[in-house]
Write a protein that holds these residues in place. Structure first.
Motif, mmCIF file in Angstrom:
data_model
loop_
_atom_site.group_PDB
_atom_site.id
_atom_site.type_symbol
_atom_site.label_atom_id
_atom_site.label_comp_id
_atom_site.label_asym_id
_atom_site.label_seq_id
_atom_site.Cartn_x
_atom_site.Cartn_y
_atom_site.Cartn_z
ATOM 1 N N ARG A 163 0.840 -1.215 0.000
ATOM 2 C CA ARG A 163 0.000 0.000 0.000
ATOM 3 C C ARG A 163 0.868 1.256 0.000
ATOM 4 O O ARG A 163 0.601 2.215 -0.713
ATOM 5 N N LYS A 164 1.946 1.203 0.787
ATOM 6 C CA LYS A 164 2.765 2.418 0.944
ATOM 7 C C LYS A 164 3.832 2.576 -0.113
ATOM 8 O O LYS A 164 4.139 3.682 -0.541
ATOM 9 N N TYR A 165 4.435 1.465 -0.516
ATOM 10 C CA TYR A 165 5.603 1.564 -1.409
ATOM 11 C C TYR A 165 5.421 0.786 -2.721
ATOM 12 O O TYR A 165 6.383 0.463 -3.398
ATOM 13 N N GLY A 205 2.445 3.125 -6.794
ATOM 14 C CA GLY A 205 1.351 3.994 -7.238
ATOM 15 C C GLY A 205 0.895 3.697 -8.655
ATOM 16 O O GLY A 205 0.870 2.541 -9.105
ATOM 17 N N ASN A 206 0.575 4.764 -9.384
ATOM 18 C CA ASN A 206 0.044 4.594 -10.741
ATOM 19 C C ASN A 206 1.090 4.117 -11.746
ATOM 20 O O ASN A 206 0.777 3.870 -12.903
ATOM 21 N N GLN A 224 2.685 1.315 -11.400
ATOM 22 C CA GLN A 224 2.678 -0.149 -11.417
ATOM 23 C C GLN A 224 1.977 -0.643 -12.672
ATOM 24 O O GLN A 224 1.008 -0.028 -13.142
ATOM 25 N N ALA A 276 -1.778 -0.854 -12.533
ATOM 26 C CA ALA A 276 -2.468 0.444 -12.639
ATOM 27 C C ALA A 276 -2.551 0.880 -14.096
ATOM 28 O O ALA A 276 -3.601 1.332 -14.579
ATOM 29 N N LYS A 314 -10.235 6.997 -12.311
ATOM 30 C CA LYS A 314 -10.252 5.866 -11.362
ATOM 31 C C LYS A 314 -11.439 4.984 -11.731
ATOM 32 O O LYS A 314 -12.546 5.157 -11.181
ATOM 33 N N THR A 370 -6.558 0.663 -3.306
ATOM 34 C CA THR A 370 -5.552 1.580 -2.756
ATOM 35 C C THR A 370 -5.291 2.734 -3.723
ATOM 36 O O THR A 370 -5.057 3.875 -3.315
ATOM 37 N N LEU A 371 -5.389 2.424 -5.023
ATOM 38 C CA LEU A 371 -5.128 3.449 -6.040
ATOM 39 C C LEU A 371 -6.376 4.283 -6.330
ATOM 40 O O LEU A 371 -6.377 5.106 -7.235
ATOM 41 N N GLU A 384 -6.931 5.953 6.514
ATOM 42 C CA GLU A 384 -6.592 5.704 5.107
ATOM 43 C C GLU A 384 -6.977 4.265 4.717
ATOM 44 O O GLU A 384 -7.608 4.036 3.681
#
Ligand SMILES: C[S@@+](CC[C@H](N)C(=O)[O-])C[C@H]1O[C@@H](n2cnc3c(N)ncnc32)[C@H](O)[C@@H]1O
Length: 274
Positions: A84-86, A89-90, A92, A95, A105, A124-125, A157
């Motif tokens: 989730r944290k590392y 993000g988008n 990946q 994504a 989204k 998560t995204l 979150e």
């Protein structure tokens, strides 16, 4: 079903365990404090697994102790938290495959939810994700993971992410054909079982266990046809990197990583904002 029994050693959790045993039609092995008469018959020797309900949640355990560790659905543990944290993000591949960007989204319908790991990444995204799962044991693991994470989290979150995930305990075709009023999903995501083994020994054991539990998804080609008829913008299929395309249908494009490939069937251009 290769499941022999439910085990629960906590008196407090016993009513919950009994309901679970009733739903799955398997015996509940006695908890401490139970009377002699409530001892149930020995578990079936043809089964490979049992489910154990403990304070930390529901977990799938092998009857032969050395086979693999506990398999559970864990959205607040270290692996999910790190992802989730590392996770990237988008940037990946998952994504990009789904078409997530700053303001886009899409609502994702995950027709092969499994333990909800991919769905969790998508939620998560920022995507709303409907998770459809047909296997009764996997449904229970997933239900437990979602409920437990929601009940214990004081992390806003994480709570927001979990609120984007809706579980539907059904077979995909029943869900799509049996609900004329469901909104058309922007993207349909498919990750059916594939017979190829993965590299890491730990993953291999887990995958093996999962495969024993749910079997090969022989109807996956048909699922792709269904998805292509139901999605608005895209269908995304996750495959092992070197596996053939599902149903030998050529995707519009693919994204390949070290071990995974995403095949993207683009039906319409995604809007900039969604
Ligand atoms: C490889 S696992 C998916 C793993 C998942 N992507 C994750 O991240 O945890 C495939 C799952 O899809 C489910 N499945 C396969 N075909 C299905 C169908 N037609 N309807 C509902 N569930 C299905 C199987 O029961 C299995 O749990």
């Amino acid at each position: 079903m290769p499941l022999s029994h439910i085990r629960c050693d906590s008196v407090e959790l016993k009513p919950m365990a009994q309901r679970l045993a009733d739903r799955l039609s398997v015996p509940l092995l006695r908890a401490p404090g139970a009377t002699q008469s409530s001892i149930l018959p020995c578990p079936s020797t043809t089964a490979d697994y049992f489910l154990e309900l403990v304070d930390e949640g529901l977990r799938l355990m092998p009857l032969i102790g050395t086979l693999h560790g506990a398999i559970r659905c864990d959205f607040e543990g270290t692996v999910a938290t790190h992802r989730r944290k590392y996770g990237g993000g988008n940037g990946q591949d998952i994504a990009k495959a789904v078409g997530i960007s700053g303001k886009c989204k899409p609502h994702v319908l995950d027709l092969t939810a499994g333990l909800g790991r991919d769905a969790f990444v998508l939620a998560t995204l920022g995507c709303q994700v409907t998770l459809v799962e047909r296997n009764p044991v996997v449904q229970e693991l997933l239900k437990d993971g979602l409920a437990r994470a929601l009940s214990i989290t004081d992390n806003r979150e994480l709570a927001t992410i979990l609120a984007r995930m809706d579980l539907v305990a059904l077979e995909a075709q029943c869900y799509l054909n049996g609900n004329p009023n469901i909104p058309q999903p922007d993207v349909i995501y498919l990750d059916p079982m594939y017979p190829e083994s993965r590299k890491s020994a730990k993953v291999k054991k887990e995958m093996q266990a999962f495969k024993t539990l749910v079997g090969d998804d022989h109807d996956a080609d048909h699922l792709l046809d269904l998805a292509l008829g139901a999605a608005r913008f895209r269908v995304v299929v996750k495959r092992p990197r070197k596996a053939p395309q599902l149903g030998n249908a050529m995707p519009h494009f693919s994204l390949s990583g070290k071990s995974t490939r995403y095949d993207i069937y683009a039906l319409q251009k995604l809007p900039l904002e969604l």
